[in-house]
Design an enzyme around this catalytic site. Structure first.
Site, mmCIF file in Angstrom:
data_model
loop_
_atom_site.group_PDB
_atom_site.id
_atom_site.type_symbol
_atom_site.label_atom_id
_atom_site.label_comp_id
_atom_site.label_asym_id
_atom_site.label_seq_id
_atom_site.Cartn_x
_atom_site.Cartn_y
_atom_site.Cartn_z
ATOM 1 N N ASP A 221 56.296 14.034 45.750
ATOM 2 C CA ASP A 221 57.468 14.866 45.461
ATOM 3 C C ASP A 221 58.510 14.590 46.547
ATOM 4 O O ASP A 221 58.492 13.527 47.161
ATOM 5 C CB ASP A 221 57.077 16.346 45.400
ATOM 6 C CG ASP A 221 57.956 17.145 44.438
ATOM 7 O OD1 ASP A 221 59.185 17.048 44.551
ATOM 8 O OD2 ASP A 221 57.413 17.863 43.582
ATOM 9 N N HIS A 244 60.257 11.517 46.199
ATOM 10 C CA HIS A 244 61.470 11.793 45.424
ATOM 11 C C HIS A 244 62.711 11.849 46.303
ATOM 12 O O HIS A 244 63.733 12.382 45.892
ATOM 13 C CB HIS A 244 61.312 13.109 44.654
ATOM 14 C CG HIS A 244 60.241 13.065 43.617
ATOM 15 N ND1 HIS A 244 59.928 14.140 42.812
ATOM 16 C CD2 HIS A 244 59.396 12.073 43.240
ATOM 17 C CE1 HIS A 244 58.931 13.811 41.996
ATOM 18 N NE2 HIS A 244 58.599 12.566 42.237
#
Length: 397
Positions: A221, A244
């Protein structure tokens, strides 16, 4: 000569005793180590050592001088625990071994594994590892699953240094901060597979004066997530990938959110990430401001969305796409951002029609894409700003 040395030692002891009796001794120099194994913690064993760790922390926290809770080499199974203050003096948590979270979720707090709370003058160091043991839990996650525990949480911690530790395979986020002030992460290693769910590296909210330097983050993430109420955040010499990217937001989901003001990201590398430098807000009526961001000297290596503002961020299928975000984004500078984009759209600035982005500056951008879609491009919507210096792709402002 021997008699003189003995006499000198006796004289020194007498002087120290007199200082203590007169209350003149510097209590901060009365340093003591509290070894968890002396309290019954057993390495390489199945039972959790939570009680031993709690007792060691309690004694160290009450010590009338500087103290350190020592976790020596070895693997220690540890259940959910809160290391709470306030403590009498600055305190260290020296982790030389590995702490491992249980795989059985019924014996661990649903929200947090290890929490440092209401501590001023905290140091976490030692070269050891917080092993969240997420591998045993990720495969059971579904869209309707309850959130898993965050590995290490700092709540209302002030004047802290976190140095030379590793966070491995967290069940949820690796490190979370809330209500913290003046916390410095240096030479921290955070690692989980790129497909591990919700394993943010460092996420923070309602915190100020947070510094992250010389740190390597690879997750499934956001490498770094900066949320509501954060201010004066400094990120430098960070390697991010997989993950991310470095994200502000998402913002605008809740009514009681606060402004995000003052972010400096410098001298960082992002490699094989799904986003680079991202600001994301949701289409809602929450009115806040995200402002005063400076991104400088950032290298992108095969990044999908190197520069992105997304004010229509929708993490699920039930967003109101007809609404506009009420988050005002302004005073954002991107300077000397270079490297490769794995997608054609290297710069995407999609801002709110209700509150257009203001004073967005692109200065010396060099992002190339050599895929079958053609050369790199940029796209702007509802953006006011300017571009300077070299611009690849051609600027849209």
């Amino acid at each position: 000569m021997g008699l003189m040395m003995v006499f000198g030692r006796v004289l020194f002891v007498m002087v120290m005793l007199e200082m203590v009796s007169n209350g003149n001794a510097d209590q901060s120099k009365l340093y003591k180590v509290f070894d968890v194994t002396k309290y019954g913690a057993i390495p390489n064993s199945r039972p959790a050592n939570t009680r031993a760790f709690s007792r060691a922390w309690s004694d160290a926290c009450k010590w009338n001088g500087n103290s350190s809770v020592l976790v020596p080499a070895g693997n220690f199974m540890l259940g959910s625990i809160t290391f709470a203050g306030p403590c009498k003096n600055p305190i260290s948590f020296t982790l030389k071994g590995t702490l491992k979270a249980p795989s059985n979720l019924s014996v661990i707090n649903k929200e947090r594994w290890i929490t440092f709370q209401h501590v001023t003058g905290l140091v976490v160091n030692g070269g050891g590892t917080f092993d969240g043991n997420g591998v045993s839990n990720w495969k059971y996650i579904t869209p309707n699953s309850n959130p898993l525990p965050i590995s290490v949480t700092f709540q209302f911690v002030k004047n802290a240094k976190i140095n030379r530790i590793t966070s491995l395979n967290s069940k949820n986020a690796h490190i979370s901060l809330y209500g913290c002030d003046n916390v410095h992460f240096n030479k921290v290693r955070i690692t989980a597979p790129g497909d591990s769910p919700n394993t943010d590296g460092i996420k923070m909210g309602h915190s100020k004066r947070i510094r992250i330097s010389k740190t390597s983050i690879g997750t499934g993430d956001d490498c770094i997530a900066i949320l509501s109420g954060s201010s004066k955040i400094h990120v430098s010499d960070v390697f991010c990938g997989p993950g991310h990217g470095i994200s502000v937001g998402s913002l605008g989901k809740y009514k009681d959110e606060k402004d995000v003001v003052g972010l400096n990201v410098k001298n960082c590398t992002l490699k094989d990430t799904t986003n680079g430098l991202r600001i994301k807000t949701m289409a809602s009526s929450t009115i806040i401001t995200a402002s005063g961001f400076n991104y400088e000297n950032i290298f992108m290596n095969n990044v999908q969305n190197p520069i992105i503002i997304d004010q229509n961020y929708c993490p699920h299928l039930h967003c109101n796409q007809q609404a506009s975000s009420h988050v005002q984004i302004k005073d954002i500078t991107y300077k000397n951002i270079w490297g490769t984009s794995s997608t054609k759209l290297a710069v995407g600035l999609q801002c709110s029609s209700r509150f257009p982005c203001k004073n967005i500056v692109l200065n010396d951008i060099n992002l190339v894409h050599n895929g079958p879609e053609g050369f790199a491009s940029s796209f702007c919507s509802n953006v006011k700003g300017a571009s300077y210096g070299r611009q690849t792709p051609a600027p849209c402002i």
